[in-house]
Design a protein around this motif. Sequence first.
Motif, PDB file in Angstrom:
ATOM      1  N   HIS A 125       0.639 -36.726  17.260  1.00 55.16           N
ATOM      2  CA  HIS A 125      -0.070 -36.593  15.989  1.00 55.16           C
ATOM      3  C   HIS A 125      -1.573 -36.672  16.217  1.00 55.16           C
ATOM      4  N   THR A 126      -2.297 -35.611  15.868  1.00 54.85           N
ATOM      5  CA  THR A 126      -3.742 -35.542  16.100  1.00 54.85           C
ATOM      6  C   THR A 126      -4.399 -34.864  14.908  1.00 54.85           C
ATOM      7  N   THR A 127      -5.135 -35.599  14.126  1.00 57.83           N
ATOM      8  CA  THR A 127      -5.786 -35.043  12.947  1.00 57.83           C
ATOM      9  C   THR A 127      -7.168 -34.493  13.302  1.00 57.83           C
ATOM     10  N   PRO A 128      -7.719 -33.617  12.462  1.00 56.88           N
ATOM     11  CA  PRO A 128      -9.088 -33.147  12.690  1.00 56.88           C
ATOM     12  C   PRO A 128     -10.086 -34.302  12.765  1.00 56.88           C
ATOM     13  N   GLU A 129      -9.856 -35.351  11.978  1.00 59.32           N
ATOM     14  CA  GLU A 129     -10.749 -36.508  12.000  1.00 59.32           C
ATOM     15  C   GLU A 129     -10.708 -37.204  13.360  1.00 59.32           C
ATOM     16  N   MET A 130      -9.529 -37.272  13.947  1.00 57.49           N
ATOM     17  CA  MET A 130      -9.400 -37.862  15.286  1.00 57.49           C
ATOM     18  C   MET A 130     -10.192 -37.053  16.309  1.00 57.49           C
ATOM     19  N   VAL A 131     -10.106 -35.732  16.196  1.00 61.44           N
ATOM     20  CA  VAL A 131     -10.801 -34.857  17.146  1.00 61.44           C
ATOM     21  C   VAL A 131     -12.310 -35.045  17.027  1.00 61.44           C
ATOM     22  N   GLN A 132     -12.807 -35.109  15.803  1.00 59.60           N
ATOM     23  CA  GLN A 132     -14.238 -35.298  15.600  1.00 59.60           C
ATOM     24  C   GLN A 132     -14.730 -36.614  16.201  1.00 59.60           C
ATOM     25  N   LYS A 133     -13.934 -37.665  16.088  1.00 57.49           N
ATOM     26  CA  LYS A 133     -14.321 -38.958  16.647  1.00 57.49           C
ATOM     27  C   LYS A 133     -14.302 -38.922  18.175  1.00 57.49           C
ATOM     28  N   LEU A 134     -13.388 -38.154  18.744  1.00 57.00           N
ATOM     29  CA  LEU A 134     -13.302 -38.055  20.190  1.00 57.00           C
ATOM     30  C   LEU A 134     -14.455 -37.235  20.776  1.00 57.00           C
ATOM     31  N   TYR A 135     -14.970 -36.285  19.985  1.00 54.74           N
ATOM     32  CA  TYR A 135     -16.040 -35.394  20.451  1.00 54.74           C
ATOM     33  C   TYR A 135     -17.294 -35.544  19.575  1.00 54.74           C
ATOM     34  N   PRO A 136     -17.912 -36.717  19.561  1.00 52.89           N
ATOM     35  CA  PRO A 136     -19.073 -36.926  18.679  1.00 52.89           C
ATOM     36  C   PRO A 136     -20.293 -36.096  19.061  1.00 52.89           C
ATOM     37  N   SER A 137     -20.374 -35.633  20.309  1.00 53.05           N
ATOM     38  CA  SER A 137     -21.538 -34.842  20.735  1.00 53.05           C
ATOM     39  C   SER A 137     -21.310 -33.341  20.543  1.00 53.05           C
ATOM     40  N   TRP A 138     -20.260 -32.995  19.815  1.00 55.51           N
ATOM     41  CA  TRP A 138     -19.942 -31.599  19.518  1.00 55.51           C
ATOM     42  C   TRP A 138     -19.929 -31.393  18.005  1.00 55.51           C
ATOM     43  N   ASP A 139     -20.353 -30.222  17.571  1.00 52.73           N
ATOM     44  CA  ASP A 139     -20.201 -29.835  16.168  1.00 52.73           C
ATOM     45  C   ASP A 139     -18.781 -29.327  15.974  1.00 52.73           C
ATOM     46  N   TYR A 140     -18.113 -29.834  14.951  1.00 56.73           N
ATOM     47  CA  TYR A 140     -16.704 -29.517  14.722  1.00 56.73           C
ATOM     48  C   TYR A 140     -16.554 -28.676  13.452  1.00 56.73           C
ATOM     49  N   THR A 141     -15.757 -27.602  13.556  1.00 58.13           N
ATOM     50  CA  THR A 141     -15.487 -26.747  12.397  1.00 58.13           C
ATOM     51  C   THR A 141     -13.989 -26.507  12.299  1.00 58.13           C
ATOM     52  N   LEU A 142     -13.412 -26.866  11.161  1.00 58.60           N
ATOM     53  CA  LEU A 142     -11.989 -26.648  10.922  1.00 58.60           C
ATOM     54  C   LEU A 142     -11.799 -25.280  10.290  1.00 58.60           C
ATOM     55  N   ASP A 143     -10.840 -24.520  10.800  1.00 57.26           N
ATOM     56  CA  ASP A 143     -10.509 -23.234  10.200  1.00 57.26           C
ATOM     57  C   ASP A 143      -9.710 -23.502   8.925  1.00 57.26           C
ATOM     58  N   GLU A 144     -10.357 -23.330   7.794  1.00 57.44           N
ATOM     59  CA  GLU A 144      -9.732 -23.668   6.524  1.00 57.44           C
ATOM     60  C   GLU A 144      -8.488 -22.838   6.226  1.00 57.44           C
ATOM     61  N   LYS A 145      -8.376 -21.684   6.854  1.00 58.45           N
ATOM     62  CA  LYS A 145      -7.209 -20.833   6.615  1.00 58.45           C
ATOM     63  C   LYS A 145      -5.973 -21.329   7.353  1.00 58.45           C
ATOM     64  N   SER A 146      -6.173 -22.171   8.338  1.00 63.06           N
ATOM     65  CA  SER A 146      -5.041 -22.702   9.089  1.00 63.06           C
ATOM     66  C   SER A 146      -4.494 -23.939   8.403  1.00 63.06           C
ATOM     67  N   LEU A 147      -3.318 -24.329   8.800  1.00 61.23           N
ATOM     68  CA  LEU A 147      -2.699 -25.502   8.205  1.00 61.23           C
ATOM     69  C   LEU A 147      -3.460 -26.741   8.618  1.00 61.23           C
ATOM     70  N   ALA A 148      -4.008 -27.463   7.653  1.00 54.76           N
ATOM     71  CA  ALA A 148      -4.858 -28.601   7.967  1.00 54.76           C
ATOM     72  C   ALA A 148      -4.235 -29.942   7.603  1.00 54.76           C
ATOM     73  N   LYS A 149      -3.064 -29.931   7.007  1.00 53.43           N
ATOM     74  CA  LYS A 149      -2.441 -31.187   6.615  1.00 53.43           C
ATOM     75  C   LYS A 149      -0.964 -31.173   6.986  1.00 53.43           C
ATOM     76  N   GLY A 150      -0.538 -32.222   7.678  1.00 53.68           N
ATOM     77  CA  GLY A 150       0.859 -32.301   8.057  1.00 53.68           C
ATOM     78  C   GLY A 150       1.785 -32.280   6.866  1.00 53.68           C
ATOM     79  N   THR A 151       1.315 -32.814   5.727  1.00 56.77           N
ATOM     80  CA  THR A 151       2.148 -32.822   4.527  1.00 56.77           C
ATOM     81  C   THR A 151       2.195 -31.446   3.879  1.00 56.77           C
TER      82      THR A 151
END
Length: 241
Positions: free
Chosen positions: A196-222
């Motif tokens: 289980h890896t959320t976009p928020e987890m990824v952003q915290k792991l890569y703080p020196s990178w700009d993060y962009t979520l593809d809104e068209k992709s599935l963004a919520k496990g629920t």
Amino acid sequence: MASAIPAEAKGSVDWWSETMWNKGKMGWKAIEDEEWPFVENLKLCGVTESEAAGLNVLVPLCGDTAAVPVFAGMGMKVTAAEGSDKALAALRTRISDILKDDVEAPKRITILEGDFFKQMSEVPDNTFDLIYDRASMVALTPDMRQQYVDIMNRVAKPTCRMYFEGVMRNPEYTGEHALYPSNPDQVNIERGPPHHTTPEMVQKLYPSWDYTLDEKSLAKGTGVPPEVPFGGYRSTLSRKA
């Protein structure tokens, strides 16, 4: 909470390779053939087909993904890292099949075999223009993520871009691969792979990178039906100036 990996195997991908690839338990990582939307994924990173040639790309924990020969066929210099012998045999077959009419493209592929962390420790700093992480980090247990991220940070060029595809386990699913079969409302991030890896987890792991979520992709496990154990999402990262 039960650990997803024996204590003696912590810090290594050997257990995962043997357990998943060699026992055929890779259904969670969808098979990518040459028709997979690789070009579309690259465009999310701002890389067009005409700009791809000559770029150094890393495909970590690559399995048998067709991304390796497809990227080489586009003119990229591809480094594919994988620890499973079975996966590598399948990858080499796929390279031969997809690039059978291209003599030069296979020469642009470098395969790093064996323990992932050991092999990557020998890669020079600032090597890659692009990292293609499609369900690669999510194959590792959470305790191994920081070591993985440290490697990505070191081998990435200052202008590097990353394609990242994550997996979020569905808390509504109660079947064999449930987060907690007896308690579907409780999310167990240790259960996996995929983990289980959320976009928020990824952003915290890569703080020196700009993060962009593809809104068209599935963004919520629920957001997936209750009968589906997990869903994926696409995102991109770029080094901050």
